[in-house]
Structure formats: structure tokens, C-alpha cells
Scaffold this motif. Structure first.
Motif, PDB file in Angstrom:
ATOM      1  N   PHE A  84       0.930  -1.242  -0.011  1.00 24.70           N
ATOM      2  CA  PHE A  84       0.171   0.056   0.041  1.00 24.70           C
ATOM      3  C   PHE A  84       0.986   1.295   0.074  1.00 24.70           C
ATOM      4  O   PHE A  84       1.867   1.318   0.669  1.00 24.70           O
ATOM      5  CB  PHE A  84      -0.956   0.145   0.952  1.00 24.70           C
ATOM      6  N   ARG A  85       0.408   2.161  -0.781  1.00 22.76           N
ATOM      7  CA  ARG A  85       1.079   3.419  -0.835  1.00 22.76           C
ATOM      8  C   ARG A  85       0.044   4.645  -1.022  1.00 22.76           C
ATOM      9  O   ARG A  85      -0.717   4.465  -1.757  1.00 22.76           O
ATOM     10  CB  ARG A  85       2.065   3.464  -2.024  1.00 22.76           C
ATOM     11  N   ASP A  86       0.041   5.839   0.111  1.00 27.26           N
ATOM     12  CA  ASP A  86      -0.658   6.785  -0.336  1.00 27.26           C
ATOM     13  C   ASP A  86       0.080   8.082  -0.527  1.00 27.26           C
ATOM     14  O   ASP A  86       0.964   8.002  -1.440  1.00 27.26           O
ATOM     15  CB  ASP A  86      -1.696   7.196   0.786  1.00 27.26           C
ATOM     16  N   THR A  87       0.456   8.773   0.207  1.00 32.16           N
ATOM     17  CA  THR A  87       1.536   9.954   0.146  1.00 32.16           C
ATOM     18  C   THR A  87       2.827   9.281   0.442  1.00 32.16           C
ATOM     19  O   THR A  87       3.837   9.929   0.209  1.00 32.16           O
ATOM     20  CB  THR A  87       1.165  11.139   1.034  1.00 32.16           C
ATOM     21  N   LYS A  88       2.674   8.219   1.310  1.00 32.33           N
ATOM     22  CA  LYS A  88       3.923   7.540   1.705  1.00 32.33           C
ATOM     23  C   LYS A  88       3.492   6.027   1.727  1.00 32.33           C
ATOM     24  O   LYS A  88       2.522   5.808   1.477  1.00 32.33           O
ATOM     25  CB  LYS A  88       4.391   7.931   3.244  1.00 32.33           C
ATOM     26  N   LYS A  89       4.878   5.331   1.402  1.00 31.09           N
ATOM     27  CA  LYS A  89       4.729   4.000   1.569  1.00 31.09           C
ATOM     28  C   LYS A  89       4.360   3.521   2.886  1.00 31.09           C
ATOM     29  O   LYS A  89       4.699   4.192   3.739  1.00 31.09           O
ATOM     30  CB  LYS A  89       6.019   3.260   1.336  1.00 31.09           C
ATOM     31  N   TYR A  90       3.333   2.334   3.034  1.00 33.92           N
ATOM     32  CA  TYR A  90       3.193   1.941   4.351  1.00 33.92           C
ATOM     33  C   TYR A  90       4.463   1.503   5.208  1.00 33.92           C
ATOM     34  O   TYR A  90       4.510   1.737   6.404  1.00 33.92           O
ATOM     35  CB  TYR A  90       2.316   0.806   4.070  1.00 33.92           C
ATOM     36  N   THR A  91       5.492   0.864   4.605  1.00 37.03           N
ATOM     37  CA  THR A  91       6.480   0.494   5.173  1.00 37.03           C
ATOM     38  C   THR A  91       7.120   1.654   5.777  1.00 37.03           C
ATOM     39  O   THR A  91       7.896   1.795   7.123  1.00 37.03           O
ATOM     40  CB  THR A  91       7.448  -0.160   4.357  1.00 37.03           C
ATOM     41  N   ASP A  92       7.178   2.909   4.889  1.00 36.84           N
ATOM     42  CA  ASP A  92       7.847   3.997   5.804  1.00 36.84           C
ATOM     43  C   ASP A  92       6.914   4.585   6.770  1.00 36.84           C
ATOM     44  O   ASP A  92       7.409   5.333   8.017  1.00 36.84           O
ATOM     45  CB  ASP A  92       7.981   5.335   4.658  1.00 36.84           C
ATOM     46  N   ARG A  93       5.705   4.271   6.905  1.00 34.70           N
ATOM     47  CA  ARG A  93       4.971   4.726   8.060  1.00 34.70           C
ATOM     48  C   ARG A  93       5.261   4.176   9.037  1.00 34.70           C
ATOM     49  O   ARG A  93       5.278   4.612  10.381  1.00 34.70           O
ATOM     50  CB  ARG A  93       3.512   4.988   7.688  1.00 34.70           C
ATOM     51  N   LEU A  94       5.220   2.768   8.879  1.00 39.58           N
ATOM     52  CA  LEU A  94       5.679   1.914  10.119  1.00 39.58           C
ATOM     53  C   LEU A  94       7.203   2.314  10.582  1.00 39.58           C
ATOM     54  O   LEU A  94       7.374   2.236  11.721  1.00 39.58           O
ATOM     55  CB  LEU A  94       5.635   0.322   9.622  1.00 39.58           C
ATOM     56  N   LYS A  95       8.187   2.500   9.871  1.00 40.46           N
ATOM     57  CA  LYS A  95       9.325   2.977  10.296  1.00 40.46           C
ATOM     58  C   LYS A  95       9.286   4.365  11.048  1.00 40.46           C
ATOM     59  O   LYS A  95       9.862   4.295  12.171  1.00 40.46           O
ATOM     60  CB  LYS A  95      10.469   3.238   9.083  1.00 40.46           C
ATOM     61  N   ILE A  96       8.523   5.231  10.626  1.00 40.83           N
ATOM     62  CA  ILE A  96       8.429   6.558  11.361  1.00 40.83           C
ATOM     63  C   ILE A  96       7.676   6.159  12.911  1.00 40.83           C
ATOM     64  O   ILE A  96       8.334   6.741  13.928  1.00 40.83           O
ATOM     65  CB  ILE A  96       7.711   7.510  10.710  1.00 40.83           C
ATOM     66  N   ALA A  97       6.771   5.303  12.853  1.00 37.02           N
ATOM     67  CA  ALA A  97       5.897   5.183  14.188  1.00 37.02           C
ATOM     68  C   ALA A  97       6.893   4.276  15.207  1.00 37.02           C
ATOM     69  O   ALA A  97       6.830   4.643  16.265  1.00 37.02           O
ATOM     70  CB  ALA A  97       4.698   4.225  13.699  1.00 37.02           C
ATOM     71  N   ARG A  98       7.778   3.462  14.547  1.00 32.58           N
ATOM     72  CA  ARG A  98       8.611   2.562  15.278  1.00 32.58           C
ATOM     73  C   ARG A  98       9.781   3.418  15.987  1.00 32.58           C
ATOM     74  O   ARG A  98      10.191   3.089  17.139  1.00 32.58           O
ATOM     75  CB  ARG A  98       8.923   1.456  14.542  1.00 32.58           C
TER      76      ARG A  98
END
Length: 282
Positions: A84-98
Motif C-alpha cells: 500500500f502507498r498513499d502519500t508515503k509507503k506503508y513501510t515508511d509509515r511503520l518505520k516512522i511510528a517505530r
């Protein structure tokens, strides 16, 4: 080099002394400026207006469980199954959250005791992607229920979520029936399932395990509901009553059993456990 630069460099300014955290915080309810240490000592509750701020999963577990509790490992799931990707990749959102959270996902489970009563406590952290419910949250919820079944003790879940995690699509929604099945297993085993509703508890979480408890306890002022107030108003074309979807309103109308201040929550849970599952006489 111009004259301003020469003068500035000759004054010998020292670097601004930095601190790990600001000394003051503004209450989101009454807008009063509060001394951070006073606010934290008061369990992130405003001493002026009694507004209950959001706290982390670790802070919540330390508040409810006795010292020496065990953290259950975070279950491993397939990450980004839909690419999944919107304005960011889902994997990138997970990295930021972690990077901003000590845990791998939004649901953490501790196993220990509450005032000496054996209990398993699962906590949803709104600070991790809005506490959104994905596969990792569903698996962690079920792992907590399994531990409670093994220990034959109550399962207490503290909810705080914006709903299902859209980046996982239908796989996120499937966590609703999965969690529901586990609450049914707890019921069949005669084990108490207690839900503590905190701000906010919304969306698919409210439509599943958040409202299936034997006892529902809410913190003061917590927002609890499925759809947002504006969506409901636009749908039914009517003005909603004051305090709609807040803990006190739901308590008044029978959807919540009690509204308990954060300071009294641990003792209240111990009393509820003692009532629902009294210790067996030797």
C-alpha cells in the motif's frame, strides 16, 4: 564578510542550553499552562480542569499492573501485504511510528497481577499510527487472550484507537471477527473480560472487542463511538445533544458501566476482579 556578521561572531554567543523536554505543557481542554513535572506526577491529568490526557502503553501498564509483570512478545505478521502507498509507503509509515515508539505496533500485552489478583492486560497506544487496528494488533489481542486462558485469569483491554488500519484493507477488518471469537472463548471459559475505554475509542475497534466486555469502564471525558459526530449529523440531519459520544453521556444511557478517574482505576479493577472471580478458598 559584512559588518553584522563580524559583530555577531565577536560577541561569543554560547549555544542555547537544551533540555530533554520542555518545562511547560498546555492543557488541551482548559488551555492552562502546566508545569510538566506536576502534570506527569498527576498521571497526565490536568490539575485545573481534570482533563485526562493520553498516555503511552508502557505508562498505562505500569499504572495498572503490580511491579514485576511480564511483557508478551509482539507476534510476527506479514508487513505491508497489499504493498500500500498513499502519500508515503506503508513501510515508511511503520518505520516512522517505530522510531517514535518503544514497541513494534499499537497493541502491547503485559501479564502479571493487579493488587495481587492475576491478570493479563492489553493496551492500545494511540501514539502508534492512531492506535489503528491491523493484523499485528489483532494477533497481539489474541495472544493476550490465549495467555489469560492459560493462566485462567481475567483479560483486561485498554482501548484507544481511530479504527481499522486502512493500509491493510480487508485484512484489517478481519481482525474484528478474530477478536470477537477470542472474547467468546473467554466467556465460555468463565473468565472475566473487562474493557477500559480511553480517549479516543472509535471505528472498527468500537464495533468489535471494545464493546464486548463483561464490564465497561471509561475514563472521564473519553470520546467513544463508531462514526464521527459530524458524519452522524450530516446523515440524520439533526443536531446531536451536548456531550454526545463522551464517556459521561454513554454512562447515562447505559452503554458504559462506570466512569472512573485514572487515579482510581487500578483499585477499581481489583475490586471488579475480586467480584467477578473471587479467590478460591484453600
Amino acid at each position: 564578510m559584512n559588518w553584522f556578521t563580524r559583530v555577531r561572531n565577536s560577541l561569543g554567543f554560547t549555544d542555547k542550553r537544551s533540555s530533554e523536554k520542555d518545562l511547560w505543557i498546555k492543557c488541551k481542554s482548559c488551555q492552562e499552562m502546566l508545569f510538566v513535572q506536576e502534570y506527569e506526577d498527576n498521571l497526565s491529568v490536568c490539575p485545573r480542569c481534570d482533563h485526562h490526557g493520553r498516555i503511552s502503553a508502557d505508562a498505562r501498564l505500569a499504572l495498572l499492573l503490580d511491579e514485576g509483570y511480564e511483557m508478551l512478545p509482539q507476534p510476527k505478521v506479514t508487513e505491508d501485504p497489499l504493498k500500500f502507498r498513499d502519500t508515503k509507503k506503508y513501510t515508511d509509515r511503520l518505520k516512522i511510528a517505530r522510531a517514535n515508539n518503544p514497541h513494534e505496533d499499537a497493541f502491547s500485552v503485559g501479564s502479571g497481577t493487579i493488587e495481587g489478583h492475576p491478570a493479563v492486560v492489553g493496551v492500545q497506544d494511540f501514539g502508534f499510527m492512531g492506535g489503528s487496528m491491523g493484523m499485528a494488533v489483532g494477533m497481539a489481542f489474541c495472544a493476550g487472550a490465549e495467555r489469560a486462558l492459560t493462566r485462567k485469569c481475567p483479560y483486561i483491554v485498554v482501548t484507544a484507537a481511530g479504527g481499522a488500519r486502512m493500509q491493510e484493507g480487508i485484512l484489517s477488518l478481519m481482525q474484528m471477527p478474530r477478536a470477537t471469537v477470542m472474547t467468546r472463548r473467554l466467556k465460555e471459559a468463565g473468565l472475566p473480560y473487562i474493557v477500559v475505554l480511553t480517549d479516543p475509542t472509535t471505528g472498527g475497534v468500537t464495533a468489535s472487542y471494545a464493546m464486548l466486555g463483561d464490564i465497561h469502564i471509561a475514563e472521564p471525558g473519553a470520546l467513544i463511538g463508531f462514526a464521527g459526530q459530524r458524519v452522524i449529523q450530516d446523515t440524520i440531519r439533526e443536531q446531536l445533544p451536548e456531550g454526545f459520544q463522551r464517556a459521561e453521556y454513554l454512562h447515562k444511557h447505559g452503554m458504559v458501566d462506570m466512569v472512573v478517574p485514572r487515579k482510581e482505576l487500578k483499585v477499581t479493577l481489583a475490586n471488579v476482579i475480586d467480584y467477578l472471580q473471587p479467590p478460591v478458598a484453600a
